[in-house]
Motif scaffolding. Structure first.
Motif, PDB file in Angstrom:
ATOM      1  N   THR A  46       0.841  -1.206   0.000  1.00 47.12           N
ATOM      2  CA  THR A  46       0.000   0.000   0.000  1.00 47.12           C
ATOM      3  C   THR A  46       0.881   1.263   0.000  1.00 47.12           C
ATOM      4  N   GLU A  47       2.000   1.216   0.696  1.00 48.45           N
ATOM      5  CA  GLU A  47       2.924   2.366   0.668  1.00 48.45           C
ATOM      6  C   GLU A  47       3.450   2.589  -0.744  1.00 48.45           C
ATOM      7  N   ALA A  48       3.763   1.489  -1.450  1.00 49.60           N
ATOM      8  CA  ALA A  48       4.279   1.600  -2.825  1.00 49.60           C
ATOM      9  C   ALA A  48       3.209   2.171  -3.762  1.00 49.60           C
ATOM     10  N   CYS A  49       1.954   1.799  -3.550  1.00 49.04           N
ATOM     11  CA  CYS A  49       0.863   2.348  -4.379  1.00 49.04           C
ATOM     12  C   CYS A  49       0.795   3.867  -4.209  1.00 49.04           C
ATOM     13  N   ILE A  50       0.880   4.312  -2.963  1.00 49.68           N
ATOM     14  CA  ILE A  50       0.786   5.754  -2.686  1.00 49.68           C
ATOM     15  C   ILE A  50       2.013   6.471  -3.264  1.00 49.68           C
ATOM     16  N   LYS A  51       3.159   5.873  -3.115  1.00 49.48           N
ATOM     17  CA  LYS A  51       4.407   6.509  -3.580  1.00 49.48           C
ATOM     18  C   LYS A  51       4.474   6.581  -5.104  1.00 49.48           C
ATOM     19  N   HIS A  52       4.148   5.481  -5.793  1.00 48.46           N
ATOM     20  CA  HIS A  52       4.374   5.405  -7.242  1.00 48.46           C
ATOM     21  C   HIS A  52       3.150   5.755  -8.085  1.00 48.46           C
ATOM     22  N   GLN A  53       1.941   5.751  -7.474  1.00 51.31           N
ATOM     23  CA  GLN A  53       0.708   6.072  -8.212  1.00 51.31           C
ATOM     24  C   GLN A  53       0.664   5.308  -9.548  1.00 51.31           C
ATOM     25  N   PRO A  54       0.691   3.980  -9.502  1.00 47.23           N
ATOM     26  CA  PRO A  54       0.771   3.196 -10.747  1.00 47.23           C
ATOM     27  C   PRO A  54      -0.510   3.292 -11.584  1.00 47.23           C
ATOM     28  N   ASP A  55      -0.362   3.029 -12.883  1.00 44.22           N
ATOM     29  CA  ASP A  55      -1.531   2.963 -13.765  1.00 44.22           C
ATOM     30  C   ASP A  55      -2.253   1.641 -13.605  1.00 44.22           C
ATOM     31  N   MET A  56      -1.528   0.617 -13.149  1.00 46.04           N
ATOM     32  CA  MET A  56      -2.192  -0.648 -12.818  1.00 46.04           C
ATOM     33  C   MET A  56      -1.320  -1.446 -11.862  1.00 46.04           C
ATOM     34  N   LEU A  57      -1.976  -2.399 -11.194  1.00 46.20           N
ATOM     35  CA  LEU A  57      -1.281  -3.275 -10.246  1.00 46.20           C
ATOM     36  C   LEU A  57      -1.452  -4.713 -10.713  1.00 46.20           C
ATOM     37  N   ILE A  58      -0.338  -5.468 -10.725  1.00 47.24           N
ATOM     38  CA  ILE A  58      -0.369  -6.879 -11.104  1.00 47.24           C
ATOM     39  C   ILE A  58       0.111  -7.707  -9.922  1.00 47.24           C
ATOM     40  N   VAL A  59      -0.665  -8.696  -9.548  1.00 42.49           N
ATOM     41  CA  VAL A  59      -0.269  -9.624  -8.494  1.00 42.49           C
ATOM     42  C   VAL A  59      -0.002 -10.975  -9.152  1.00 42.49           C
ATOM     43  N   SER A  60       1.241 -11.439  -9.081  1.00 39.99           N
ATOM     44  CA  SER A  60       1.601 -12.758  -9.602  1.00 39.99           C
ATOM     45  C   SER A  60       1.894 -13.667  -8.420  1.00 39.99           C
ATOM     46  N   THR A  61       1.165 -14.773  -8.338  1.00 41.40           N
ATOM     47  CA  THR A  61       1.377 -15.680  -7.204  1.00 41.40           C
ATOM     48  C   THR A  61       1.196 -17.126  -7.636  1.00 41.40           C
TER      49      THR A  61
END
Ligand code: B12
Length: 143
Positions: A46-61
């Motif tokens: 969540t800190e990285a989302c706020i810091k980088h303001q990405p256009d999209m998020l990908i979760v690979s698991t």
């Protein structure tokens, strides 16, 4: 300026080659990728989302816990103002039971993911969505 894709995994997942593969796929499709690496705690994400303001998020698991931790992850991410409307994808091996993974994918989408992928063949659909997101992000940046 390239659109930004934030790449992450769930807290329990220590696998890395899946992240390398998805990073290369995203880069080939014209994204700047920020890869948070394996075993990412929710708060770090969540800190990285706020810091980088990405256009999209990908979760690979792929460790099989994606259908559990993915729900908590997307709940926290969707609580952020900057991520409420952004595309958020999850893919890989969502559980240890392949026959149940389609059901789990539906549950993950209900929890807040834009799309949950549980089959390697889904990469084609994912690739098409990447093109759409890239075009939308480019238009949004020009506006
Ligand atoms: C290498 C490996 C390891 C290495 C990891 C090394 C490293 N630094 O990455 C080591 C030995 C450390 C390891 C450990 C463990 N592993 Co492991 N590991 C593997 C293995 C053999 C290969 C994974 C890999 O690198 N694949 C290469 C990448 C490129 O392919 P991929 O991950 O399949 O990704 C593809 C798709 O999933 C998809 N994809 C991935 N992400 C996304 C995202 C999106 C949006 C989309 C659209 C698609 C997509 O695209 C990729 C290309 O097709 C797999 C078995 C296998 N053959 O897959 C088991 C496997 C993933 N491991 C498994 C397990 C259980 C473990 C352990 C828990 C074992 C243990 N008891 O200790 C631990 C700990 C894991 C943890 N805490 O997370 C299980 C997971 C169970 C499941 N999901 O059914 C597997 C499937 C083995 C098995 N058959 O049981 N592992």
């Amino acid at each position: 300026m390239k659109p930004i894709a934030l790449l992450t995994t769930i807290p329990s997942d220590s696998h890395q080659w899946n992240l390398v593969f998805i990073r290369l796929l995203l880069e080939e499709n014209g994204f700047e990728v920020i890869n948070l690496g394996p075993s990412v705690p929710y708060d770090l994400l969540t800190e990285a989302c706020i810091k980088h303001q990405p256009d999209m998020l990908i979760v690979s698991t792929i460790n099989g816990h994606g259908y559990i931790e993915g729900k908590e992850l997307v709940k926290r991410v969707r609580e952020l103002d900057c991520m409420r409307e952004k595309p958020v994808f999850i893919g890989g091996k969502l559980s240890t039971d392949v026959s149940m993974s389609y059901l789990y994918a539906v549950e993950l989408e209900s929890a807040g993911f834009t799309k949950a992928y549980c089959n390697d063949e889904d990469l084609q659909d994912f690739g098409q969505r990447l093109q759409q997101i890239k075009e939308q992000a480019t238009v949004a940046r020009q506006a």
